[in-house]
Design a protein around this motif. Structure first.
Motif, PDB file in Angstrom:
ATOM      1  N   SER A   1      -8.206   4.848 -15.827  1.00 24.29           N
ATOM      2  CA  SER A   1      -8.775   5.003 -14.244  1.00 24.29           C
ATOM      3  C   SER A   1      -8.343   3.566 -13.357  1.00 24.29           C
ATOM      4  O   SER A   1      -8.346   3.009 -13.383  1.00 24.29           O
ATOM      5  CB  SER A   1      -9.846   5.969 -13.635  1.00 24.29           C
ATOM      6  N   TYR A   2      -8.076   4.274 -11.870  1.00 21.44           N
ATOM      7  CA  TYR A   2      -7.721   3.422 -11.485  1.00 21.44           C
ATOM      8  C   TYR A   2      -9.112   3.466 -10.045  1.00 21.44           C
ATOM      9  O   TYR A   2      -9.512   4.429  -9.553  1.00 21.44           O
ATOM     10  CB  TYR A   2      -6.243   3.741  -9.847  1.00 21.44           C
ATOM     11  N   VAL A   3      -9.084   2.208  -9.526  1.00 17.94           N
ATOM     12  CA  VAL A   3     -10.054   1.884  -8.301  1.00 17.94           C
ATOM     13  C   VAL A   3      -9.042   1.502  -7.210  1.00 17.94           C
ATOM     14  O   VAL A   3      -8.543   0.824  -7.310  1.00 17.94           O
ATOM     15  CB  VAL A   3     -11.286   0.571  -8.654  1.00 17.94           C
ATOM     16  N   ILE A   4      -9.045   2.104  -6.689  1.00 17.58           N
ATOM     17  CA  ILE A   4      -8.213   2.722  -5.211  1.00 17.58           C
ATOM     18  C   ILE A   4      -9.213   2.613  -3.156  1.00 17.58           C
ATOM     19  O   ILE A   4     -10.282   2.250  -3.624  1.00 17.58           O
ATOM     20  CB  ILE A   4      -7.602   2.909  -5.160  1.00 17.58           C
ATOM     21  N   GLU A   5      -8.392   1.335  -2.131  1.00 17.99           N
ATOM     22  CA  GLU A   5      -9.899   1.582  -1.953  1.00 17.99           C
ATOM     23  C   GLU A   5      -8.010   1.816  -0.736  1.00 17.99           C
ATOM     24  O   GLU A   5      -7.248   1.418   0.040  1.00 17.99           O
ATOM     25  CB  GLU A   5      -9.696   0.248  -1.303  1.00 17.99           C
ATOM     26  N   ASN A   6      -8.914   2.703   1.015  1.00 16.25           N
ATOM     27  CA  ASN A   6      -8.189   3.244   1.720  1.00 16.25           C
ATOM     28  C   ASN A   6      -8.001   1.684   3.177  1.00 16.25           C
ATOM     29  O   ASN A   6      -9.277   1.255   3.035  1.00 16.25           O
ATOM     30  CB  ASN A   6      -9.145   4.371   2.410  1.00 16.25           C
ATOM     31  N   ILE A   7      -7.096   1.324   3.516  1.00 19.84           N
ATOM     32  CA  ILE A   7      -6.875   0.239   4.239  1.00 19.84           C
ATOM     33  C   ILE A   7      -7.370   0.793   5.134  1.00 19.84           C
ATOM     34  O   ILE A   7      -7.830  -0.566   6.097  1.00 19.84           O
ATOM     35  CB  ILE A   7      -5.701  -0.531   3.861  1.00 19.84           C
ATOM     36  N   GLU A   8      -7.615   1.836   6.169  1.00 28.72           N
ATOM     37  CA  GLU A   8      -7.983   1.844   7.247  1.00 28.72           C
ATOM     38  C   GLU A   8      -9.574   2.158   7.162  1.00 28.72           C
ATOM     39  O   GLU A   8     -10.037   1.797   8.103  1.00 28.72           O
ATOM     40  CB  GLU A   8      -7.127   3.428   8.436  1.00 28.72           C
TER      41      GLU A   8
ATOM     42  N   GLU B   1       0.540  -1.491  -0.253  1.00 28.16           N
ATOM     43  CA  GLU B   1      -0.114  -0.023  -0.264  1.00 28.16           C
ATOM     44  C   GLU B   1       1.072   1.096   0.014  1.00 28.16           C
ATOM     45  O   GLU B   1       2.043   1.139   0.454  1.00 28.16           O
ATOM     46  CB  GLU B   1      -0.676  -0.091   1.552  1.00 28.16           C
ATOM     47  N   GLU B   2       0.282   2.399  -0.355  1.00 31.62           N
ATOM     48  CA  GLU B   2       0.547   3.445  -0.228  1.00 31.62           C
ATOM     49  C   GLU B   2      -0.060   4.287   0.120  1.00 31.62           C
ATOM     50  O   GLU B   2      -1.133   5.123  -0.495  1.00 31.62           O
ATOM     51  CB  GLU B   2       1.705   4.087  -1.627  1.00 31.62           C
ATOM     52  N   ASN B   3       0.753   5.964   1.265  1.00 33.62           N
ATOM     53  CA  ASN B   3       0.223   6.571   1.550  1.00 33.62           C
ATOM     54  C   ASN B   3      -1.538   6.248   2.136  1.00 33.62           C
ATOM     55  O   ASN B   3      -2.087   7.012   1.938  1.00 33.62           O
ATOM     56  CB  ASN B   3       0.012   7.573   1.115  1.00 33.62           C
ATOM     57  N   GLY B   4      -1.576   4.931   2.691  1.00 32.72           N
ATOM     58  CA  GLY B   4      -2.999   4.502   3.276  1.00 32.72           C
ATOM     59  C   GLY B   4      -3.844   4.274   2.138  1.00 32.72           C
ATOM     60  O   GLY B   4      -4.949   3.884   2.295  1.00 32.72           O
ATOM     61  N   TRP B   5      -3.402   4.391   1.099  1.00 32.79           N
ATOM     62  CA  TRP B   5      -4.409   3.347   0.013  1.00 32.79           C
ATOM     63  C   TRP B   5      -3.497   2.080  -1.270  1.00 32.79           C
ATOM     64  O   TRP B   5      -2.514   1.821  -0.363  1.00 32.79           O
ATOM     65  CB  TRP B   5      -4.533   4.591  -1.113  1.00 32.79           C
TER      66      TRP B   5
ATOM     67  N   GLY C   1     -11.361   1.582   4.357  1.00 29.47           N
ATOM     68  CA  GLY C   1     -12.159   1.240   3.081  1.00 29.47           C
ATOM     69  C   GLY C   1     -12.646   1.985   2.218  1.00 29.47           C
ATOM     70  O   GLY C   1     -13.417   1.346   1.472  1.00 29.47           O
ATOM     71  N   GLU C   2     -12.554   3.213   2.347  1.00 30.76           N
ATOM     72  CA  GLU C   2     -13.457   3.635   1.570  1.00 30.76           C
ATOM     73  C   GLU C   2     -12.598   3.420  -0.113  1.00 30.76           C
ATOM     74  O   GLU C   2     -11.603   3.424   0.097  1.00 30.76           O
ATOM     75  CB  GLU C   2     -13.111   5.456   1.503  1.00 30.76           C
ATOM     76  N   GLU C   3     -13.776   3.575  -0.949  1.00 29.68           N
ATOM     77  CA  GLU C   3     -13.215   2.729  -2.580  1.00 29.68           C
ATOM     78  C   GLU C   3     -13.705   4.187  -3.175  1.00 29.68           C
ATOM     79  O   GLU C   3     -14.653   4.894  -3.130  1.00 29.68           O
ATOM     80  CB  GLU C   3     -14.291   1.940  -2.551  1.00 29.68           C
ATOM     81  N   LEU C   4     -12.394   4.497  -3.868  1.00 29.45           N
ATOM     82  CA  LEU C   4     -12.456   5.470  -5.574  1.00 29.45           C
ATOM     83  C   LEU C   4     -12.352   5.241  -6.861  1.00 29.45           C
ATOM     84  O   LEU C   4     -11.151   4.085  -6.365  1.00 29.45           O
ATOM     85  CB  LEU C   4     -12.151   6.902  -4.801  1.00 29.45           C
TER      86      LEU C   4
END
Length: 293
Positions: free
Chosen positions: A120-127, A72-76, A129-132
């Motif tokens: 585009s990328y689909v990314i997820e916050n590991i803390e 992961e990088e910067n929490g994503w 769980g937000e998906e963008l």
């Protein structure tokens, strides 16, 4: 760290290492482990004389297990990439279900700036769980530098083996072969059938006859030739209880060498290939000698 366990065709290991090593140099925390090659059964498409894929057969292919650590990088963490109308998930081992049902191939806007975007990328916050789903430029606003390399890595990985073919058999016992269509493969037989064929040969002649050479001519083992003839001609009886006892006896013995290791593999598996006939014969012979059945 997102750990992915998959496999690649054994003959593509060197190709894989080239682009994986390049990714490793550019992405901190990225690593991979390649296992030893082994034979595994797959469905294999059969092309008829007219060039049409008519049916499938079961066949062995040599593969290597592969473990990949995606940082992961910067929490994503990267979930998947949509680029040039191609969908590339990071983890091919399971179906990807987006937390936001709108996300996907047809979602053509960036969640950060709201503008239209083709790639585009689909990314997820590991803390949280937000998906963008984020455009390739806006992803840089998160301080993320490695996702482009990881995206290219997964794209190259799938070029070695077409995992989309595996998706079609997720609920089946076997996966469809998605590697090099011209790869050498071996027909798969039921282990029980191979052992019963070996027993039929053993009952006729309990002495194993080795391959031999006469002058400049090499002759295959008569014992193995007979087992193959019995197996392919289906000239054997079915006794699953006998097979289970033979396998149980083989597995009760220690793995004290390569021969024993391959005997254990045969005893554990459901399918076998003809080159394992020698192990089947000695499984039958040793079980009989020990009077275990």
């Amino acid at each position: 760290m997102n750990t992915i366990k998959t496999f690649i065709p054994a003959d593509n290991v060197e190709s894989f290492k080239k682009f994986a090593d390049k990714t490793k140099k550019n992405v901190e925390g990225f690593s991979f482990v390649i296992g030893e090659p082994y034979m595994k059964v797959f469905y294999h498409p059969v092309i008829d004389e007219y060039g049409t894929r008519g049916h499938v057969t079961k066949a062995f292919h040599e593969i290597c297990d592969l473990t990949i650590n995606m940082p992961e990088e910067n929490g994503w963490k990267l979930v998947c990439t949509f680029k040039d109308e191609a969908f590339t998930p990071v983890d091919n081992s399971k179906e990807l279900v987006f937390k936001n049902p709108a996300h996907g191939q047809d979602y053509n806007k960036c969640d950060v700036c709201g503008h239209w975007c083709k790639n585009s990328y689909v990314i997820e916050n590991i803390e949280t769980g937000e998906e963008l789903q984020v455009g390739c430029e806006c992803v840089k606003k998160f301080g993320i530098k490695s996702f482009d390399y990881l995206s290219k890595f997964t794209d190259e990985l799938y070029k070695l083996y077409d995992y989309s073919l595996s998706y079609s058999t997720d609920n089946d016992e076997l996966k469809m072969w998605g590697g090099n269509p011209n790869a050498i493969y071996k027909n798969a037989f039921k282990k029980a059938d191979l052992i019963m064929s070996a027993k039929a040969e053993y009952d006729k002649c309990p002495i194993y006859k080795k391959a031999y050479r006469e002058r400049d001519t090499y002759y295959h083992s008569p014992t193995l030739t007979n087992i193959e003839t019995i197996l392919c001609g289906e000239k054997f009886d079915i006794n699953n209880n006998y097979v289970e006892k033979v396998c149980a006896y083989a597995l009760s013995k220690p793995i004290d060498g390569e021969f024993a290791k391959k005997t254990h593999r045969l005893a554990n598996d459901f399918y076998a290939y003809i080159d394992e006939a020698v192990y089947a014969f000695f499984m039958v012979k040793k079980a009989y000698t020990a009077s275990s059945i």
